[in-house]
Design an enzyme around this catalytic site. Structure first.
Site, PDB file in Angstrom:
ATOM      1  N   CYS A   1      -1.659 -11.909  31.212  1.00  0.00           N
ATOM      2  CA  CYS A   1      -1.237 -11.643  29.847  1.00  0.00           C
ATOM      3  C   CYS A   1       0.037 -10.804  29.867  1.00  0.00           C
ATOM      4  O   CYS A   1       0.212  -9.929  30.706  1.00  0.00           O
ATOM      5  CB  CYS A   1      -2.269 -10.911  29.015  1.00  0.00           C
TER       6      CYS A   1
ATOM      7  N   GLU B   1      -4.109 -17.823  54.754  1.00  0.00           N
ATOM      8  CA  GLU B   1      -3.047 -17.803  53.754  1.00  0.00           C
ATOM      9  C   GLU B   1      -2.516 -19.218  53.499  1.00  0.00           C
ATOM     10  O   GLU B   1      -2.250 -19.592  52.348  1.00  0.00           O
ATOM     11  CB  GLU B   1      -1.925 -16.852  54.223  1.00  0.00           C
TER      12      GLU B   1
ATOM     13  N   ARG C   1       2.778 -14.461  33.580  1.00  0.00           N
ATOM     14  CA  ARG C   1       1.578 -13.623  33.514  1.00  0.00           C
ATOM     15  C   ARG C   1       0.475 -14.231  32.664  1.00  0.00           C
ATOM     16  O   ARG C   1      -0.604 -13.665  32.531  1.00  0.00           O
ATOM     17  CB  ARG C   1       1.939 -12.257  32.933  1.00  0.00           C
TER      18      ARG C   1
ATOM     19  N   GLU D   1      -4.218 -23.166  45.733  1.00  0.00           N
ATOM     20  CA  GLU D   1      -3.937 -22.572  44.424  1.00  0.00           C
ATOM     21  C   GLU D   1      -2.851 -23.300  43.628  1.00  0.00           C
ATOM     22  O   GLU D   1      -2.847 -23.223  42.405  1.00  0.00           O
ATOM     23  CB  GLU D   1      -3.636 -21.078  44.527  1.00  0.00           C
TER      24      GLU D   1
ATOM     25  N   TRP E   1      -3.588 -15.163  28.892  1.00  0.00           N
ATOM     26  CA  TRP E   1      -4.399 -15.793  29.932  1.00  0.00           C
ATOM     27  C   TRP E   1      -5.830 -15.435  29.557  1.00  0.00           C
ATOM     28  O   TRP E   1      -6.229 -14.271  29.613  1.00  0.00           O
ATOM     29  CB  TRP E   1      -4.018 -15.231  31.301  1.00  0.00           C
TER      30      TRP E   1
ATOM     31  N   LYS F   1      -2.604 -20.928  49.813  1.00  0.00           N
ATOM     32  CA  LYS F   1      -1.388 -21.423  49.148  1.00  0.00           C
ATOM     33  C   LYS F   1      -1.594 -22.866  48.703  1.00  0.00           C
ATOM     34  O   LYS F   1      -1.258 -23.235  47.595  1.00  0.00           O
ATOM     35  CB  LYS F   1      -0.165 -21.365  50.077  1.00  0.00           C
TER      36      LYS F   1
ATOM     37  N   LYS G   1      -0.246 -14.353  37.163  1.00  0.00           N
ATOM     38  CA  LYS G   1       0.181 -13.288  38.068  1.00  0.00           C
ATOM     39  C   LYS G   1      -0.509 -11.979  37.723  1.00  0.00           C
ATOM     40  O   LYS G   1      -0.645 -11.646  36.543  1.00  0.00           O
ATOM     41  CB  LYS G   1       1.697 -13.128  37.914  1.00  0.00           C
TER      42      LYS G   1
ATOM     43  N   HIS H   1     -18.632 -24.236  64.993  1.00  0.00           N
ATOM     44  CA  HIS H   1     -19.932 -23.671  64.602  1.00  0.00           C
ATOM     45  C   HIS H   1     -20.422 -24.249  63.280  1.00  0.00           C
ATOM     46  O   HIS H   1     -21.262 -23.659  62.621  1.00  0.00           O
ATOM     47  CB  HIS H   1     -19.839 -22.143  64.537  1.00  0.00           C
TER      48      HIS H   1
ATOM     49  N   ASN I   1      -3.541  -6.352  26.325  1.00  0.00           N
ATOM     50  CA  ASN I   1      -3.902  -6.804  27.678  1.00  0.00           C
ATOM     51  C   ASN I   1      -5.071  -5.960  28.137  1.00  0.00           C
ATOM     52  O   ASN I   1      -5.131  -4.764  27.829  1.00  0.00           O
ATOM     53  CB  ASN I   1      -2.750  -6.573  28.666  1.00  0.00           C
ATOM     54  N   GLY I   2      -5.979  -6.546  28.916  1.00  0.00           N
ATOM     55  CA  GLY I   2      -7.121  -5.786  29.419  1.00  0.00           C
ATOM     56  C   GLY I   2      -8.404  -6.287  28.788  1.00  0.00           C
ATOM     57  O   GLY I   2      -8.437  -7.351  28.162  1.00  0.00           O
TER      58      GLY I   2
HETATM   59  C1  F6R Z   1      -2.021 -15.665  45.746  1.00  0.00           C
HETATM   60  C2  F6R Z   1      -1.853 -14.445  44.989  1.00  0.00           C
HETATM   61  C3  F6R Z   1      -3.025 -13.562  44.814  1.00  0.00           C
HETATM   62  C4  F6R Z   1      -2.608 -12.085  44.966  1.00  0.00           C
HETATM   63  C5  F6R Z   1      -3.791 -11.165  44.631  1.00  0.00           C
HETATM   64  C6  F6R Z   1      -3.417  -9.709  44.812  1.00  0.00           C
HETATM   65  O1  F6R Z   1      -0.832 -16.366  45.866  1.00  0.00           O
HETATM   66  O2  F6R Z   1      -0.799 -14.145  44.492  1.00  0.00           O
HETATM   67  O3  F6R Z   1      -4.055 -13.888  45.695  1.00  0.00           O
HETATM   68  O4  F6R Z   1      -2.174 -11.873  46.270  1.00  0.00           O
HETATM   69  O5  F6R Z   1      -4.191 -11.379  43.316  1.00  0.00           O
HETATM   70  O6  F6R Z   1      -2.305  -9.385  44.031  1.00  0.00           O
HETATM   71  P1  F6R Z   1      -1.458  -8.088  44.308  1.00  0.00           P
HETATM   72  O7  F6R Z   1      -0.746  -8.290  45.586  1.00  0.00           O
HETATM   73  O8  F6R Z   1      -0.545  -7.958  43.132  1.00  0.00           O
HETATM   74  O9  F6R Z   1      -2.431  -6.949  44.389  1.00  0.00           O
END
Ligand code: F6R
Length: 609
Positions: free
Chosen positions: A2, A482, A27, A489, A75, A486, A604, A505, A101-102
């Site tokens: 948000c 990772e 966001r 997502e 969001w 990637k 984000k 396993h 937000n929140g």
């Molecule tokens: C994946 C991604 C998330 C963040 C996670 C932590 O691409 O961006 O998995 O890494 O939400 O976010 P931060 O680093 O902001 O604490």
């Protein structure tokens, strides 16, 4: 998660709010809305979907006049993605509009109370409850009614509130969700992050928890919800517009992948003393003595940052010989963790606002641990809540899928491990050698990026497959995790990452003819073991995509596809090996026709637990 923007000044608010919302769209992009006061007339427009939908809606109604307004891009947390649930929410009796937000945790009890008072709700959101509560408590002073309402609330909030009865006042407040006030020339721009503000001013101050700011065109006053005066520290925002614009790139994710050599040079700049063979981390100076005595490190994080933290664990144990472990913040906090004397807890985070990580850090601090932040966003909550820390300096990360923050986090954790090693036992010569190798990484990433075309071709051959495996050992087990994250997502392909040895396993049962299995198979202590795992995969029909070291011709005999990275020390290899995996995920998403920068169900910075 948000985005909030608010404006008060002499310019027409509507275009300014829309521009801010576009910058904040990463966001949250379920829906968006604005409320603008034109004199004492409160106008509201809301729309489901992207900001462009809201823009169209405003076009249809002929736009809005007025120089005071609030905006929100959502969001969804409470209530589905419908126009009724879009912000701003209102109390029509008093002409009050709120963006938030929140999460208001006690919203159900407050809603029952307000229904008893005769309020009728039109949404399923916790925010509408807050708007009504402010209205219920309104006695002619917006700031006072906001404070009175927030005293009744439990949960997290960043809010901006306007009221038709006070057409010259904007009230904003925060607890647990970031908000900053940009101070311009006779105008103020409030944003949930600096990217909404930077086009208008570089002077800003972040709100602390429980702070309320009353803003008029003449100035502002900050106090706590209990009326204690607060003097905020206005600071200079250290980035410029170019950093949050696409430039020649099609997507922020691609831009940020390609930016890695440049930003990592900034991460390293001024922190390596080649002559003395030591790392210089100014943010740790005041805690250097305590740090050296540390017996145990706990690194806490979520998602991509957790994968970086896992590499940090290996680095601290391998290079600095200190016991280290990694914890999901979300699990650590509620597990009744044991914190022994001389424990250092490190929060690893791009945003510095991730609620799960932040809560874990605070829990560990309360139990007596010393806290460090490895954080990107300057002045973020984590940066302020920790005893000391090191910034990533990779610039704003707009792409929802984290890329440059990951390599920034690993680079800082490498420096932290070398800093500790050197202070404990490592000789200047050995440290200088390690630092030289670290310093060479940005150039080597540049070489990896040159193979982008080849990565795309390889991805194209497998993009139709719905299940992928990512396998690695040692330092590159987290890289495998990772790579899988990637891919899933942004391309929505099911992918699992795991230690290469773990495959046999159980997960080996998944491998069928043609299944893409990505191996991080660079040269190192476990190279031969990885080759054995590749053979096991091939004999079940899996198609092997290997990330291997330049010059390795053996690998071409066993893997269908090879993505080369330059030779480097094993402990630095994740910084190179992750890059083709980032590119592969990007191309897979584009080839499947997905919106890379706005992936389904994701936004984000996850600021709720
Ligand atoms: C994946 C991604 C998330 C963040 C996670 C932590 O691409 O961006 O998995 O890494 O939400 O976010 P931060 O680093 O902001 O604490």
């Amino acid at each position: 998660m948000c985005g909030i923007i608010a404006y008060i000044g002499s310019r027409t608010a509507e275009p300014l709010l829309l521009e801010g919302l576009k910058r904040l769209e990463y966001r949250g992009y379920d829906s968006a809305g604005v409320a603008i006061l034109d004199g004492d007339s409160l106008q509201v427009a809301r729309a489901v979907g992207r900001i462009i939908e809201l823009e169209d809606r405003l076009g249809e109604i002929g736009g809005m006049g007025g120089t005071l307004g609030i905006g929100h891009t959502r969001w969804a947390t409470h209530g589905g993605v419908t126009e009724a649930n879009c912000h701003p929410h209102r109390d029509d009796a008093n002409g009050i509009a709120v963006v938030h937000n929140g999460i208001i945790e006690n919203y159900a009890a407050l809603r029952t109370y307000l229904v008893g008072k005769g309020h009728a709700f039109s949404s399923e959101t916790d925010t509408e409850v807050l708007a009504m509560l402010i209205g219920e408590l309104y006695e002619g002073d917006l700031e006072e009614s906001v404070k009175a309402a927030l005293r009744e609330v439990t949960g997290a909030y960043a809010i901006a509130v306007i009221c038709a009865r006070e057409p010259d006042t904007l009230v904003v407040a925060r607890k647990g969700s970031p908000l900053m006030v940009g101070v311009g020339n006779g105008e103020y721009v409030v944003g949930s992050d600096a990217s909404a503000i930077i086009a208008h001013t570089t002077q800003a101050f972040p709100l602390d928890d429980y702070n309320v700011v009353r803003i008029t065109r003449e100035g502002f006053r900050t106090s706590t919800i209990d009326d204690a005066p607060v003097t905020p520290q206005v600071m200079q925002l250290e980035f410029d517009l170019e950093q949050i614009e696409l430039g020649a790139f099609s997507h922020f994710m691609l831009k940020e992948i390609f930016e890695q050599p440049k930003v990592l040079r900034t991460t390293l700049r001024g922190r390596i003393d080649h002559n003395e063979g030591r790392v210089v981390l100014g943010g740790l100076t005041s805690f250097a003595k305590e740090l050296v005595k540390a017996r145990r490190f706990i690194l806490t994080a979520q998602g991509t940052a957790l994968h970086a933290a896992m590499i940090g664990e290996y680095l601290l144990e391998d290079l600095a010989k200190i016991s280290a472990e990694v914890e999901y913040g979300s699990e650590f906090r509620y597990r009744n963790p044991i914190i022994e004397d001389r424990t250092v807890v490190v929060g690893v985070s791009q945003s510095g606002e991730t609620a799960d990580t932040l809560c874990a850090l605070i829990e560990a601090k309360d139990r007596g641990a010393m806290s460090l932040g490895v954080v990107n966003v300057v002045g973020s909550t984590m940066a302020r809540e920790t005893d000391a820390g090191v910034y990533l300096r990779v610039g704003p990360e707009i792409g929802v899928a984290s890329t440059k923050a990951f390599t920034g986090q690993v680079t800082v954790l490498t420096m932290l491990a070398l800093y500790m090693a050197r202070r404990r036992f490592m000789s200047p010569d050995v440290c200088a050698r390690c630092l030289k190798q670290l310093d060479a990484i940005p150039d080597k990433i540049e070489r990896v990026l040159e193979s982008d075309g080849h990565v795309r071709e390889v991805t194209e051959r497998y993009v139709g497959r719905d299940n992928w495996l990512f396998l690695g050992r040692g330092y590159n087990y987290p890289t495998a995790l990772e790579g899988a994250l990637k891919l899933k997502e942004i391309s929505y392909i099911h992918a699992e990452g795991m230690p290469a040895a773990e495959m046999k396993h159980g997960p080996i049962a998944l491998i069928d003819e043609g299944m893409p299995v990505v191996f991080i198979a660079n040269q190192g202590r476990q190279y031969n073991k990885v080759l054995s795992n590749i053979a096991e995969t091939r004999s079940r029909g899996g198609h092997v995509i290997a990330v291997a070291t330049e010059g390795d011709t053996e690998i071409t005999k066993v893997a269908q596809e090879v993505l080369y990275i330059p030779e480097c020390e094993e402990y630095l290899s994740p910084l190179l090996a992750v890059v083709p995996l980032q590119l592969m995920a990007f191309h897979a998403a584009v080839l499947r026709g997905h919106d890379v920068d706005k992936p389904r169900n994701l936004a984000k910075s996850v600021t709720v637990e």
